[in-house]
Motif scaffolding. Structure first.
Motif, PDB file in Angstrom:
ATOM      1  N   PHE A 101       0.815  -1.208   0.000  1.00 15.85           N
ATOM      2  CA  PHE A 101       0.000   0.000   0.000  1.00 15.85           C
ATOM      3  C   PHE A 101       0.852   1.263   0.000  1.00 15.85           C
ATOM      4  O   PHE A 101       0.749   2.124   0.872  1.00 15.85           O
ATOM      5  CB  PHE A 101      -1.026  -0.055   1.131  1.00 15.85           C
ATOM      6  N   HIS A 102       1.721   1.317  -0.994  1.00 10.56           N
ATOM      7  CA  HIS A 102       2.445   2.524  -1.402  1.00 10.56           C
ATOM      8  C   HIS A 102       2.194   2.562  -2.902  1.00 10.56           C
ATOM      9  O   HIS A 102       2.510   1.605  -3.607  1.00 10.56           O
ATOM     10  CB  HIS A 102       3.942   2.411  -1.109  1.00 10.56           C
ATOM     11  N   MET A 103       1.589   3.640  -3.389  1.00  9.06           N
ATOM     12  CA  MET A 103       1.238   3.714  -4.803  1.00  9.06           C
ATOM     13  C   MET A 103       2.423   3.305  -5.665  1.00  9.06           C
ATOM     14  O   MET A 103       3.551   3.698  -5.403  1.00  9.06           O
ATOM     15  CB  MET A 103       0.805   5.146  -5.138  1.00  9.06           C
ATOM     16  N   HIS A 104       2.162   2.482  -6.670  1.00 13.32           N
ATOM     17  CA  HIS A 104       3.230   2.081  -7.585  1.00 13.32           C
ATOM     18  C   HIS A 104       2.656   1.663  -8.918  1.00 13.32           C
ATOM     19  O   HIS A 104       1.550   1.167  -9.012  1.00 13.32           O
ATOM     20  CB  HIS A 104       4.078   0.943  -6.992  1.00 13.32           C
ATOM     21  N   PHE A 105       3.435   1.933  -9.942  1.00 15.27           N
ATOM     22  CA  PHE A 105       3.150   1.455 -11.287  1.00 15.27           C
ATOM     23  C   PHE A 105       4.040   0.262 -11.566  1.00 15.27           C
ATOM     24  O   PHE A 105       5.206   0.259 -11.174  1.00 15.27           O
ATOM     25  CB  PHE A 105       3.463   2.514 -12.350  1.00 15.27           C
ATOM     26  N   HIS A 106       3.492  -0.704 -12.280  1.00 14.42           N
ATOM     27  CA  HIS A 106       4.290  -1.791 -12.850  1.00 14.42           C
ATOM     28  C   HIS A 106       4.528  -1.428 -14.306  1.00 14.42           C
ATOM     29  O   HIS A 106       3.563  -1.209 -15.052  1.00 14.42           O
ATOM     30  CB  HIS A 106       3.533  -3.126 -12.787  1.00 14.42           C
ATOM     31  N   LEU A 107       5.776  -1.361 -14.709  1.00 12.80           N
ATOM     32  CA  LEU A 107       6.141  -1.154 -16.105  1.00 12.80           C
ATOM     33  C   LEU A 107       6.572  -2.501 -16.658  1.00 12.80           C
ATOM     34  O   LEU A 107       7.531  -3.095 -16.152  1.00 12.80           O
ATOM     35  CB  LEU A 107       7.283  -0.140 -16.233  1.00 12.80           C
ATOM     36  N   LEU A 108       5.830  -3.010 -17.651  1.00  8.20           N
ATOM     37  CA  LEU A 108       6.114  -4.326 -18.221  1.00  8.20           C
ATOM     38  C   LEU A 108       6.395  -4.205 -19.718  1.00  8.20           C
ATOM     39  O   LEU A 108       5.639  -3.565 -20.445  1.00  8.20           O
ATOM     40  CB  LEU A 108       4.917  -5.263 -18.005  1.00  8.20           C
ATOM     41  N   ILE A 109       7.492  -4.827 -20.127  1.00  9.63           N
ATOM     42  CA  ILE A 109       7.879  -4.853 -21.549  1.00  9.63           C
ATOM     43  C   ILE A 109       8.296  -6.277 -21.879  1.00  9.63           C
ATOM     44  O   ILE A 109       9.163  -6.846 -21.226  1.00  9.63           O
ATOM     45  CB  ILE A 109       9.060  -3.890 -21.812  1.00  9.63           C
ATOM     46  N   ASP A 110       7.638  -6.874 -22.876  1.00 10.66           N
ATOM     47  CA  ASP A 110       7.983  -8.249 -23.287  1.00 10.66           C
ATOM     48  C   ASP A 110       9.000  -8.261 -24.393  1.00 10.66           C
ATOM     49  O   ASP A 110       9.248  -7.403 -25.108  1.00 10.66           O
ATOM     50  CB  ASP A 110       6.748  -9.021 -23.717  1.00 10.66           C
TER      51      ASP A 110
END
Length: 110
Positions: A101-110
């Motif tokens: 519960f700390h705001m975060h984005f997941h950046l995903l690149i295949d």
């Protein structure tokens, strides 16, 4: 109910209590490799302010939000050096799969 805990793993990373493989950092955001990657490249991008989720971030300080999003763009450009397609994901709350519960984005690149 605010679940923000100042001792969550991301807060500890920001305080350098836990080492991380930092990919990008400025005064508004930090980005580092996810320890459980779900793609060829899987980074996390977090704000350097205590927001528990994206709803709080969007409802909060608009100047910080603007600067944070500019930092997110800079982090993506630095990490995504080949300018490939990517996913940017934010889970908002327990029922959406948010575990920290700390705001975060997941950046995903295949």
């Amino acid at each position: 109910m605010n679940k923000y805990d100042t001792n969550n793993i991301f807060a500890k990373i920001l305080r350098t209590e836990i080492p991380s493989d930092m990919l990008y950092e400025d005064e508004y955001a930090a980005s580092f490799k996810d320890i459980n990657p779900q793609a060829k490249i899987h980074a996390l991008i977090i704000p350097k302010k205590e927001y528990q989720n994206i709803s709080e971030l969007l409802d909060g300080d608009k100047e910080f939000l603007s600067n944070f999003m500019k930092s997110v763009s800079k982090a993506i450009k630095k990490i995504n050096v080949k300018n490939e397609d990517f996913q940017l994901i934010a889970n908002n709350g327990e029922n959406a799969g948010q575990e920290i519960f700390h705001m975060h984005f997941h950046l995903l690149i295949d």
